[in-house]
Design an enzyme around this catalytic site. Structure first.
Site, short mmCIF file in Angstrom:
data_model
loop_
_atom_site.label_atom_id
_atom_site.label_comp_id
_atom_site.label_asym_id
_atom_site.label_seq_id
_atom_site.Cartn_x
_atom_site.Cartn_y
_atom_site.Cartn_z
N LYS A 66 13.99 11.09 -35.44
CA LYS A 66 13.79 12.82 -35.66
C LYS A 66 12.02 13.27 -35.20
O LYS A 66 12.18 13.91 -34.80
CB LYS A 66 13.91 13.00 -37.03
CG LYS A 66 13.39 13.84 -37.45
CD LYS A 66 13.54 13.94 -39.16
CE LYS A 66 12.55 13.81 -39.98
NZ LYS A 66 11.55 14.32 -40.68
N ASN A 67 11.31 12.30 -35.58
CA ASN A 67 9.73 12.49 -35.82
C ASN A 67 9.08 12.13 -34.20
O ASN A 67 7.80 12.57 -34.36
CB ASN A 67 9.18 12.02 -37.13
CG ASN A 67 9.49 11.91 -38.42
OD1 ASN A 67 10.33 12.99 -38.79
ND2 ASN A 67 9.36 11.53 -39.51
N ARG B 249 9.24 22.66 -42.89
CA ARG B 249 8.04 22.41 -43.30
C ARG B 249 6.72 21.76 -42.43
O ARG B 249 5.83 22.10 -42.33
CB ARG B 249 7.46 21.33 -44.55
CG ARG B 249 8.55 22.08 -45.55
CD ARG B 249 8.22 23.38 -46.16
NE ARG B 249 8.92 24.24 -47.52
CZ ARG B 249 8.54 25.32 -47.62
NH1 ARG B 249 7.72 26.18 -47.62
NH2 ARG B 249 9.40 25.57 -48.79
N CYS C 176 6.86 21.30 -50.71
CA CYS C 176 7.80 20.80 -50.00
C CYS C 176 8.11 20.07 -51.23
O CYS C 176 7.82 19.49 -51.64
CB CYS C 176 8.02 20.20 -48.94
SG CYS C 176 8.13 19.06 -48.90
N ARG D 190 2.22 20.35 -48.95
CA ARG D 190 1.66 20.49 -47.85
C ARG D 190 0.73 20.70 -47.24
O ARG D 190 0.74 21.68 -46.25
CB ARG D 190 3.30 20.65 -46.84
CG ARG D 190 3.90 19.33 -45.74
CD ARG D 190 4.44 18.16 -46.29
NE ARG D 190 4.22 17.23 -44.97
CZ ARG D 190 6.24 17.18 -44.88
NH1 ARG D 190 7.15 17.74 -45.62
NH2 ARG D 190 5.76 16.79 -43.90
N PRO D 191 -0.95 20.53 -47.42
CA PRO D 191 -1.88 20.97 -46.79
C PRO D 191 -1.71 20.94 -45.12
O PRO D 191 -1.17 20.11 -44.42
CB PRO D 191 -2.70 20.80 -47.18
CG PRO D 191 -2.62 19.41 -47.73
CD PRO D 191 -0.65 19.29 -48.21
N ASP E 70 8.20 6.24 -45.21
CA ASP E 70 9.54 7.30 -45.04
C ASP E 70 10.79 5.82 -46.38
O ASP E 70 11.74 6.11 -45.77
CB ASP E 70 9.68 7.61 -43.71
CG ASP E 70 9.65 8.27 -43.92
OD1 ASP E 70 8.89 9.17 -44.78
OD2 ASP E 70 8.40 9.17 -42.65
N ARG F 270 19.33 16.62 -42.91
CA ARG F 270 17.90 16.84 -41.54
C ARG F 270 17.38 15.82 -41.09
O ARG F 270 16.97 15.93 -40.06
CB ARG F 270 16.35 17.33 -42.63
CG ARG F 270 16.50 18.57 -43.70
CD ARG F 270 15.17 18.30 -44.29
NE ARG F 270 13.76 18.37 -43.55
CZ ARG F 270 13.28 17.26 -44.20
NH1 ARG F 270 13.10 17.03 -45.34
NH2 ARG F 270 12.53 16.92 -43.09
N1 EPU Z 1 -2.56 15.95 -45.58
C1 EPU Z 1 -3.44 16.82 -45.81
N2 EPU Z 1 -4.03 18.10 -44.81
C2 EPU Z 1 -3.29 17.64 -43.66
C3 EPU Z 1 -2.34 16.98 -42.78
C4 EPU Z 1 -1.89 16.06 -43.86
O1 EPU Z 1 -4.24 16.39 -47.02
O2 EPU Z 1 -4.43 18.58 -42.46
C5 EPU Z 1 -1.93 14.71 -46.15
C6 EPU Z 1 -0.42 15.50 -46.79
O3 EPU Z 1 -0.27 16.17 -47.40
C7 EPU Z 1 0.44 13.72 -47.02
C8 EPU Z 1 -0.83 12.94 -45.76
O4 EPU Z 1 -1.91 13.82 -45.70
O5 EPU Z 1 -0.42 13.64 -47.64
C9 EPU Z 1 0.28 12.62 -44.42
O6 EPU Z 1 0.26 13.14 -43.90
P1 EPU Z 1 0.54 13.57 -41.98
O7 EPU Z 1 -0.25 15.13 -41.27
O8 EPU Z 1 0.33 12.09 -42.05
O9 EPU Z 1 2.70 13.87 -42.20
P2 EPU Z 1 3.78 14.62 -41.77
O10 EPU Z 1 2.93 15.01 -40.35
O11 EPU Z 1 3.32 16.27 -42.17
C10 EPU Z 1 4.83 13.08 -40.40
C11 EPU Z 1 6.79 12.54 -40.58
C12 EPU Z 1 6.76 12.88 -42.52
C13 EPU Z 1 6.83 11.41 -42.44
C14 EPU Z 1 4.83 11.45 -42.85
C15 EPU Z 1 4.15 10.07 -43.20
C16 EPU Z 1 6.97 14.75 -38.78
C17 EPU Z 1 7.85 15.25 -38.76
N3 EPU Z 1 6.85 14.19 -40.70
O12 EPU Z 1 4.76 13.69 -41.77
O13 EPU Z 1 8.33 12.56 -42.61
O14 EPU Z 1 6.69 10.78 -43.92
O15 EPU Z 1 4.37 11.83 -41.02
O16 EPU Z 1 3.98 9.35 -42.42
O17 EPU Z 1 6.56 13.89 -38.60
C18 EPU Z 1 10.64 12.64 -42.88
O18 EPU Z 1 10.80 12.54 -41.94
O19 EPU Z 1 11.24 12.72 -44.03
C19 EPU Z 1 9.09 12.56 -43.20
C20 EPU Z 1 8.46 13.66 -44.28
#
Ligand code: EPU
Length: 426
Positions: free
Chosen positions: A22-23, A92, A116, A121-122, A305, A397
């Site tokens: 998925k990711n 999200r 979320c 989710r900043p 995860d 999802r």
């Molecule tokens: N963060 C910030 N600012 C940003 C971006 C992120 O503060 O601009 C913070 C987030 O709030 C969070 C942390 O940094 O606390 C990690 O966020 P990251 O950007 O690394 O994660 P993501 O891209 O939002 C992806 C996966 C998630 C997985 C995380 C961590 C996808 C679509 N989602 O999220 O997967 O938990 O990386 O590995 O790739 C899931 O599959 O259920 C899922 C939530």
């Protein structure tokens, strides 16, 4: 009411093929916008989040259809640059489209993804990186208006190795003038898969998997056929299922090199795990042992995860395991539901302490988020009697058909659908 019914207490014996990740597929779908051509994705999983991404692509004017197990996306006809608030709320992680739309069209309007079920989710790191590349971004009333006549390559240093920000900037950088270096980039395998896709389209990208990704922008991109990597968190789910229920399972396509933090913890707990070129076999008998503290961290650390999944598998272990969640602020919402099943878990801030108990009881429980929902199924496999897991819209999802896969692994798990899930989304 839609639910998964699990009859616990049965040892597993079976084999399942791991779905595409998925990711990986979500950022790759956004990146298809760069090619103005048709891209064919093999091994693309049928998931609610994939459907949400396709809705976004269609709303931008693109075509998408499933053909013999592959997904063909034609982004040539794209004629819009705005994503509606309703579509942004569906998923999200839709902020990942920002870099792609901006890079291709020079402007993009979308609503802020907001919070979320895992907490806020900043996307400040995404936005500051794009600003450094020359984008002008205005935020007003939850709407982001972005413009960049031409993005310029530069060095972007991330203060945290955010997966989404790394992906957004890699995609944007493909359409920028000059070289972009993303420093302190996320190292997750999905970043390397995105790099593989971008290269297959003709982009010049290197370094994925290390903490510095380099993109030489401005190359003309074309369509391609690309195979999505196997989903390491789906694989972790089935390893934890075997650990919870006992028995022996074979996960074809699973790649242990993507899962070493999870397999290390499961081996410490007493599971025997072997892997070869074709997949992973996991054998577990008797009660598991508690393991050393599990601290979630960016890859290659223990994946956030898989935190709920391992916690569910250890509910019946001997001893006490400490979990520390360091990635998301609100990722223990499954704890109350696991407690209903007899799990003994104390949470204080980012720490959760699991004290193994001998017996779990089948219960009626509700998914609080995607992996939390899967964790309830993992725990239910080890519980006495029947469990009823609701809130399947979360599970859908990220899993094509969790009950089917658990059955293939030898579990007694059935899904009953009433159509009510459509109205449950949260
Ligand atoms: N963060 C910030 N600012 C940003 C971006 C992120 O503060 O601009 C913070 C987030 O709030 C969070 C942390 O940094 O606390 C990690 O966020 P990251 O950007 O690394 O994660 P993501 O891209 O939002 C992806 C996966 C998630 C997985 C995380 C961590 C996808 C679509 N989602 O999220 O997967 O938990 O990386 O590995 O790739 C899931 O599959 O259920 C899922 C939530």
């Amino acid at each position: 009411m839609s639910c998964i019914l699990v009859e616990g207490g049965k040892r597993l014996a079976g084999e399942v093929e791991i779905q595409g990740a998925k990711n990986s597929v979500l950022p790759i779908l956004a990146a298809t916008l760069l090619s103005r051509d048709t891209c064919v994705l093999r091994g693309c999983p049928h998931l609610r989040d994939v459907e949400a991404s396709l809705e976004i692509l269609r709303s931008l004017g693109c075509g998408a259809q499933w053909r013999e197990g592959c997904l063909a996306v034609d982004t040539a006809p794209m004629d819009r640059t705005e994503i509606s608030d309703a579509l942004m709320r569906e998923m999200r992680s839709s902020a990942i489209f920002l870099g792609a739309i901006l890079s291709r069209c020079g402007q993009a309007t979308l609503s802020y993804p907001g919070g979320c079920e895992l907490g806020p989710r900043p996307i400040d790191l995404h936005l500051s990186g794009l600003r450094q590349m020359g984008a002008e971004i205005e935020e007003e009333g939850g709407v982001l208006r972005c413009r960049a006549a031409r993005l310029r390559g530069c060095d972007v240093v991330l203060s945290f190795p955010s997966v989404g920000a790394t992906e957004n900037l890699m995609i944007a950088a493909c359409g920028a003038e000059g070289v972009t270096r993303i420093v302190n980039a996320a190292r997750e395998p999905e970043i390397a898969d995105l790099q593989g896709f971008l290269r297959a389209c003709g982009a010049e990208v290197s370094g994925a998997g290390s903490d510095c990704v380099t993109v030489a922008g401005g190359r003309p991109l074309h369509g391609c056929t690309y195979e999505i990597m196997p989903d390491r968190i789906a694989a972790a789910t089935y390893l934890c299922a075997a650990a919870s229920a006992g028995g022996e399972v074979r996960l074809t396509r699973a790649r242990e090199e993507h899962l070493s933090a999870v397999t290390a913890a499961l081996r410490e707990a007493g599971c025997v795990i072997e892997s070869d070129g074709g997949g992973i076999t996991c054998r577990c008998g008797g009660r598991l042992r508690a393991v050393s503290p599990v601290r979630t961290a960016p890859y290659p650390g223990f994946p956030t995860d898989a935190q709920a999944l391992l916690m569910a598998a250890l509910l019946r272990s001997r001893g006490t395991t400490v979990f520390e969640e360091n990635i998301f602020t609100s990722r223990y919402r499954h704890v109350d539901e696991l407690s209903r099943m007899g799990g003994v878990i104390r949470v204080s801030g980012r720490v959760a302490v699991v004290t193994g108990t001998e017996r779990l009881r089948g219960s009626r429980v509700r998914s609080t988020d995607l992996r939390g929902g899967a964790a309830l199924c993992v725990a239910a496999l080890a519980a006495e009697g029947t469990s009823e897991i609701r809130g399947l819209h979360h599970i859908d999802r990220g899993y094509e058909d969790l009950a089917r896969d658990l059955r293939l692994l030898g579990a007694e798990a059935v899904r009953t659908d009433s159509g009510e899930n459509q109205h449950e989304s949260g």
